[in-house]
Design a protein around this motif. Structure first.
Motif, PDB file in Angstrom:
ATOM      1  N   CYS A 126       0.511  -1.431  -0.264  1.00 10.05           N
ATOM      2  CA  CYS A 126       0.048   0.320  -0.109  1.00 10.05           C
ATOM      3  C   CYS A 126       1.624   0.913   0.269  1.00 10.05           C
ATOM      4  CB  CYS A 126      -0.854   0.298   1.147  1.00 10.05           C
ATOM      5  SG  CYS A 126      -2.057  -1.390   0.901  1.00 10.05           S
ATOM      6  N   THR A 127       1.561   1.187   0.554  1.00 11.67           N
ATOM      7  CA  THR A 127       2.876   2.198   0.803  1.00 11.67           C
ATOM      8  C   THR A 127       3.322   2.657  -0.540  1.00 11.67           C
ATOM      9  OG1 THR A 127       3.390   1.344   3.141  1.00 11.67           O
ATOM     10  CG2 THR A 127       4.938   3.186   1.925  1.00 11.67           C
ATOM     11  N   SER A 128       3.641   1.711  -1.445  1.00 15.91           N
ATOM     12  CA  SER A 128       4.312   1.702  -2.647  1.00 15.91           C
ATOM     13  C   SER A 128       3.395   2.334  -3.512  1.00 15.91           C
ATOM     14  CB  SER A 128       4.830   0.670  -2.866  1.00 15.91           C
ATOM     15  OG  SER A 128       5.467  -0.158  -2.255  1.00 15.91           O
ATOM     16  N   PHE A 129       1.996   1.997  -3.573  1.00 21.28           N
ATOM     17  CA  PHE A 129       1.061   2.334  -3.878  1.00 21.28           C
ATOM     18  C   PHE A 129       0.280   3.231  -4.088  1.00 21.28           C
ATOM     19  CE2 PHE A 129      -3.417   2.181  -4.991  1.00 21.28           C
ATOM     20  CZ  PHE A 129      -3.643   2.612  -6.509  1.00 21.28           C
ATOM     21  N   GLU A 152       0.724   9.503  -5.913  1.00 22.40           N
ATOM     22  CA  GLU A 152       1.504  10.733  -5.803  1.00 22.40           C
ATOM     23  C   GLU A 152       2.748  11.280  -6.746  1.00 22.40           C
ATOM     24  OE1 GLU A 152       0.813  12.742  -3.317  1.00 22.40           O
ATOM     25  OE2 GLU A 152       1.898  14.432  -4.344  1.00 22.40           O
ATOM     26  N   TYR A 153       3.327  10.268  -7.764  1.00 23.68           N
ATOM     27  CA  TYR A 153       4.160  10.737  -7.562  1.00 23.68           C
ATOM     28  C   TYR A 153       4.287  10.067  -9.170  1.00 23.68           C
ATOM     29  CZ  TYR A 153       6.743  12.616  -4.232  1.00 23.68           C
ATOM     30  OH  TYR A 153       6.969  12.991  -2.795  1.00 23.68           O
ATOM     31  N   PHE A 154       3.553   8.995  -9.742  1.00 30.34           N
ATOM     32  CA  PHE A 154       3.127   9.344 -11.063  1.00 30.34           C
ATOM     33  C   PHE A 154       1.834   9.244 -11.632  1.00 30.34           C
ATOM     34  CE2 PHE A 154       7.636   7.363  -9.960  1.00 30.34           C
ATOM     35  CZ  PHE A 154       8.111   8.255 -10.558  1.00 30.34           C
ATOM     36  N   PRO A 155       0.909   8.891 -11.527  1.00 28.22           N
ATOM     37  CA  PRO A 155      -0.158   8.991 -11.278  1.00 28.22           C
ATOM     38  C   PRO A 155      -1.112   8.190 -12.694  1.00 28.22           C
ATOM     39  CG  PRO A 155       0.013  11.812 -10.838  1.00 28.22           C
ATOM     40  CD  PRO A 155       1.266  10.396 -10.859  1.00 28.22           C
ATOM     41  N   GLU A 156      -0.236   8.845 -13.692  1.00 28.99           N
ATOM     42  CA  GLU A 156      -0.400   8.149 -14.999  1.00 28.99           C
ATOM     43  C   GLU A 156       0.347   6.612 -15.251  1.00 28.99           C
ATOM     44  OE1 GLU A 156       1.880   9.638 -14.716  1.00 28.99           O
ATOM     45  OE2 GLU A 156       3.669   9.754 -15.467  1.00 28.99           O
ATOM     46  N   HIS A 157       0.207   6.428 -14.359  1.00 27.28           N
ATOM     47  CA  HIS A 157       0.948   4.488 -13.776  1.00 27.28           C
ATOM     48  C   HIS A 157      -0.134   4.180 -12.736  1.00 27.28           C
ATOM     49  CE1 HIS A 157       3.895   5.249 -16.782  1.00 27.28           C
ATOM     50  NE2 HIS A 157       4.581   5.972 -15.994  1.00 27.28           N
ATOM     51  N   ARG A 158      -1.519   3.891 -12.903  1.00 26.24           N
ATOM     52  CA  ARG A 158      -2.452   3.650 -11.312  1.00 26.24           C
ATOM     53  C   ARG A 158      -2.641   2.501 -11.900  1.00 26.24           C
ATOM     54  NH1 ARG A 158      -6.788   6.013  -8.691  1.00 26.24           N
ATOM     55  NH2 ARG A 158      -7.674   3.665  -6.789  1.00 26.24           N
ATOM     56  N   VAL A 159      -2.754   2.125 -13.013  1.00 26.65           N
ATOM     57  CA  VAL A 159      -3.330   0.759 -13.334  1.00 26.65           C
ATOM     58  C   VAL A 159      -2.081  -0.612 -13.120  1.00 26.65           C
ATOM     59  CG1 VAL A 159      -4.520  -0.974 -14.984  1.00 26.65           C
ATOM     60  CG2 VAL A 159      -5.588   1.483 -14.879  1.00 26.65           C
ATOM     61  N   MET A 160      -0.823   0.111 -13.637  1.00 28.13           N
ATOM     62  CA  MET A 160       0.272  -0.923 -14.045  1.00 28.13           C
ATOM     63  C   MET A 160       0.508  -1.073 -12.009  1.00 28.13           C
ATOM     64  SD  MET A 160       3.562  -0.981 -15.398  1.00 28.13           S
ATOM     65  CE  MET A 160       3.766   0.905 -15.137  1.00 28.13           C
TER      66      MET A 160
END
Lengths: 210, 210, 210
Positions: B164-167, B172-180
């Protein structure tokens, strides 16, 4: 220093003390890992206020005041790895005093919050004041498999209950003396707690055997 | 198959696994009747998410998605009466893997839900992600009189917390990679869990004795 | 006497009985002080309904009906100091019957409340009916370190579950017979409970060993 700042500082001190004594108490009886220590320290520190806010139907306080979370997490960590420091008799005793100050402050501030919301007057401020002060510790004891406070004759919750009751009576009849009532109630609860720790006073027998 | 469908299927699989392992674990130690089995299976499956939603102040998820309730009820029933099937070593091991996949999925999906609500960022997504994954099991253990997860060195909640922390960091920093990020976090948690079950890895000593 | 008045009287009677049997049961096994007795009596009496309202997302019932609080507090006090009176076999048996009537009434009235809110139909009225009837007792047992109802073969919750299920079926198919359904469901649950107390009936073996 304003009155609000003082309340804030005491609340933060109480949070630290709640987390540290929680971890020390559990660690004395059981092996526990750093994750368990942080979870139990955190629950002890914010669990009572969380239940209060859920019953009140208002947003949980720590969702907008994360310093409670950070501080409790850090304190739990510190208590586990700095156990030798904190478990030394004088330091532990000092922590118990701070813990008592925290319980007194959390209880009275909670009673005031419930009073301001006009929720279940006049009983709820006392009930939720006590819940805020001892609720987190109850969850901790249950999760850690310890005997809860309710089954021990320790003088911990009763002074909070008496203090919240006096506070509510003053709010009802002398609302203009609120700040003084708050200070005196906190000091009153704290004094009984310190006295009970110092002289090892427990609940009197007539109140125990029924 | 869309991404949502996949999430749904894994959540349902996790629900089944949570309920089945809950009933098997309790049944091994205690006599239990079919009512107790269903209640404890149900609580294990939906208890964590229920507490999450109550803390968030949003409607409890199962009130509009009763399939979680039906499936958990049916699975608990099945686990009690089909105990011989499910308690067979290989099948039980398989159930533990599914249970780990469920915990990973519930934790990460919960963290995403809390993130989307902007609730207590950045700490709450991690706290409530872990609560969603292990909360139901904690209530079950308390109600069944078992030692809770928090007092055992089992590697169960810590991978969820790390995931959850990594997620949250990626959100926060790469919201465009959410699904991945979601997929990788779930797989990461699941892999650690599988490895810990396979090689019987527990929390390392430096994290245990404090 | 109107139907609402009757419901009110039975609810109050149930509250008294819940608090008294709670205190007597704990006091038999453990020393307990007057504070612990009142807290545990109060939790047993109002805990289930509190959890129901929190899950429903509606204001906690006792915040606007403090008579539940006063009555439970007073009854707990009475049970502790009047133990000799209430623990006498015939009186205790009578209290158990009232407690069973209370559980039946709380369960069915709760199911009706959930039904009226249209919350999680058709499963939630049954789940929250049972939670309202036994939830307070579960918290009490956990806080007092006792084996919970879920791990005992006692016939207590199952009749409530069956009664709530019948009640929901009638509400769905014969909504015009609501009042009669309510009365019959309560009496049905109560009868099974009385019979199980009288003949010491427990859950049948096929439902126990799985």
């Amino acid at each position: 220093m304003t009155y609000e700042t003082l309340n804030y500082i005491i609340s933060m001190t109480g949070t630290v003390a709640f987390a540290i004594t929680a971890v020390l108490d559990i660690r004395e009886e059981n092996d526990i890992d750093v994750f368990g220590a942080i979870v139990l320290g955190l629950i002890t520190a914010v669990g009572g206020g969380t239940m209060r806010d859920i019953i009140l139907g208002v947003p949980v306080f720590w969702s907008t005041q994360l310093d409670y979370i950070w501080l409790a997490t850090f304190s739990s960590f510190l208590a586990l790895y700095g156990r030798k420091l904190f478990a030394a008799p004088k330091m532990y005793r000092f922590m118990l005093y701070l813990d008592g100050l925290g319980a007194a402050t959390f209880g009275i501030l909670a009673a005031g919050k419930v009073w301001d919301l006009g929720f279940g007057l006049p009983a709820a401020p006392v009930i939720l004041g006590v819940l805020t002060a001892i609720g987190g510790g109850l969850i901790r004891d249950v999760l850690a498999g310890r005997t809860t406070l309710l089954m021990r004759p320790e003088l911990y919750a009763v002074p909070v209950m008496l203090g919240c009751t006096s506070f509510v009576i003053i709010l009802e009849y002398f609302p203009e003396h609120r700040v003084m009532a708050e200070v005196l109630s906190i000091l009153g609860i704290f004094s009984i707690r310190v006295a009970s720790l110092y002289w090892k006073i427990t609940m009197p027998m007539f109140a125990r055997t029924g």
